[in-house]
Design a protein around this motif. Structure first.
Motif, PDB file in Angstrom:
ATOM      1  N   PRO A 153       0.828  -1.201   0.000  1.00 16.82           N
ATOM      2  CA  PRO A 153       0.000   0.000   0.000  1.00 16.82           C
ATOM      3  C   PRO A 153       0.867   1.258   0.000  1.00 16.82           C
ATOM      4  O   PRO A 153       2.002   1.240   0.499  1.00 16.82           O
ATOM      5  CB  PRO A 153      -0.787  -0.123   1.309  1.00 16.82           C
ATOM      6  N   PRO A 154       0.362   2.362  -0.542  1.00 21.22           N
ATOM      7  CA  PRO A 154       1.150   3.600  -0.635  1.00 21.22           C
ATOM      8  C   PRO A 154       1.716   4.068   0.702  1.00 21.22           C
ATOM      9  O   PRO A 154       2.811   4.637   0.740  1.00 21.22           O
ATOM     10  CB  PRO A 154       0.144   4.608  -1.194  1.00 21.22           C
ATOM     11  N   LEU A 155       0.982   3.839   1.785  1.00 18.49           N
ATOM     12  CA  LEU A 155       1.453   4.279   3.104  1.00 18.49           C
ATOM     13  C   LEU A 155       2.834   3.719   3.423  1.00 18.49           C
ATOM     14  O   LEU A 155       3.714   4.441   3.912  1.00 18.49           O
ATOM     15  CB  LEU A 155       0.457   3.841   4.181  1.00 18.49           C
ATOM     16  N   LEU A 156       3.057   2.449   3.149  1.00 18.29           N
ATOM     17  CA  LEU A 156       4.341   1.836   3.493  1.00 18.29           C
ATOM     18  C   LEU A 156       5.466   2.353   2.603  1.00 18.29           C
ATOM     19  O   LEU A 156       6.598   2.528   3.065  1.00 18.29           O
ATOM     20  CB  LEU A 156       4.236   0.312   3.406  1.00 18.29           C
ATOM     21  N   ARG A 157       5.163   2.597   1.348  1.00 17.79           N
ATOM     22  CA  ARG A 157       6.194   3.159   0.470  1.00 17.79           C
ATOM     23  C   ARG A 157       6.578   4.564   0.926  1.00 17.79           C
ATOM     24  O   ARG A 157       7.761   4.914   0.965  1.00 17.79           O
ATOM     25  CB  ARG A 157       5.693   3.177  -0.981  1.00 17.79           C
ATOM     26  N   ARG A 158       5.585   5.371   1.273  1.00 18.49           N
ATOM     27  CA  ARG A 158       5.856   6.722   1.757  1.00 18.49           C
ATOM     28  C   ARG A 158       6.656   6.685   3.050  1.00 18.49           C
ATOM     29  O   ARG A 158       7.560   7.509   3.270  1.00 18.49           O
ATOM     30  CB  ARG A 158       4.538   7.464   1.980  1.00 18.49           C
ATOM     31  N   ALA A 159       6.307   5.761   3.937  1.00 20.84           N
ATOM     32  CA  ALA A 159       7.012   5.655   5.214  1.00 20.84           C
ATOM     33  C   ALA A 159       8.480   5.310   5.003  1.00 20.84           C
ATOM     34  O   ALA A 159       9.369   5.891   5.636  1.00 20.84           O
ATOM     35  CB  ALA A 159       6.342   4.603   6.101  1.00 20.84           C
TER      36      ALA A 159
END
Length: 292
Positions: free
Chosen positions: A128-134
């Motif tokens: 999910p995008p959240l993990l990539r951003r993190a």
């Protein structure tokens, strides 16, 4: 050279060591284990000889762990816990040829949980995008927890500080998976509590925290896919849950190490050797596919 120690004796030595490390009181240790004081002392002396390090300091009849003792306690307890789970057919741990870990666990209620470590490169395949951003923010911040680069994802993280052999929660983001799963009322009261104090249960928390120590000490990163049946409140019925978890070793402003957790609920979870019906999908309304 230390004398050869048989497996059965070794487990008794580890039990004496971990119990004394927990109580720091010889009389209480003897009472818990049902052995003599001489036996406990002999076990500790043997382990110190085997490890080549002093594990306890004894001053005025009061025990305290040395730095080597603190490290050995974590390792010894993990060995005992894994052995007990294996003997009870509750846990199966395996590593693939590329050294990535897979763990399956069944709690006392019969609920099954599965976790598999994945290569970090998979973040750009189906995370999910959240993990990539993190991960990107963590890289830009150079591990610094309060770096400006981390501000955009701060609301989604949990932060833990290591305290002896427990994990003390020091921050819960209001948009984190934990807060939206267990409720913001729980999230507001979780700060300052240990991970095992949450409504999900100690067994599950022990299962979840098995990967924490290595990431915390090394200051690295780890991606896991996890699936199981998890309640949303204490004593509530467990429901299907799937999520990807990113563990990040960080540093507090005072230089002390920290562990940041980012979790995104998603049905895009892969556990080797598990049929689809063993890890049922989550309801769409609980997913975090497009958060952030």
């Amino acid at each position: 050279m230390p004398q050869e120690t048989t497996p059965s004796t070794l487990f008794e030595i580890l039990r004496s060591f971990t119990t004394l490390a927990s109580t720091l009181n010889l009389s209480e240790t003897v009472q818990r284990l049902g052995v003599t004081r001489q036996t406990v002392r002999r076990h500790i002396n043997t382990l110190e000889e085997l490890k080549g390090a002093k594990l306890f300091e004894l001053r005025n009849r009061s025990y305290s762990l040395t730095d080597a003792g603190v490290q050995c306690r974590l390792e010894a307890q993990a060995i005992l816990d894994q052995t007990e789970d294996w003997l009870r057919n509750r846990s199966v741990r395996a590593r693939s040829r590329d050294a990535l870990e897979r763990v399956s666990y069944k709690d006392e209620k019969g609920y099954s949980f599965h976790a598999q470590q994945h290569h970090l490169g998979r973040l750009w395949v189906d995370a999910p995008p959240l993990l990539r951003r993190a991960f990107e923010a963590w890289s830009q911040a150079e591990l610094q927890l309060e770096h400006p680069a981390m501000s955009s994802i701060k609301a989604y993280r949990l932060v833990y500080r290591r305290l002896q052999d427990s994990w003390l929660c020091v921050e819960v983001g209001e948009s984190s998976s934990y807060a939206t799963w267990l409720g913001w009322e729980w999230a507001k009261s979780a700060v300052g509590r240990f991970s095992q104090d949450d409504p999900v249960g100690t067994d599950f928390d022990n299962f979840m925290s098995q990967a924490y120590h290595g990431v915390f000490v090394a200051g690295g990163a780890r991606l896991d896919h996890i699936a199981g049946l998890i309640p949303r409140a204490r004593n509530a019925e467990a429901i299907p849950a799937r999520f990807q978890r990113l563990l990040l070793g960080c540093v507090f402003p005072d230089g002390e190490p920290a562990l940041a957790l980012f979790v995104a609920r998603t049905n895009r979870v892969e556990i080797s050797g598990r049929a689809p019906d063993e890890i049922p999908e989550m309801p769409a309304e609980l997913l975090m596919e497009d958060d952030i």
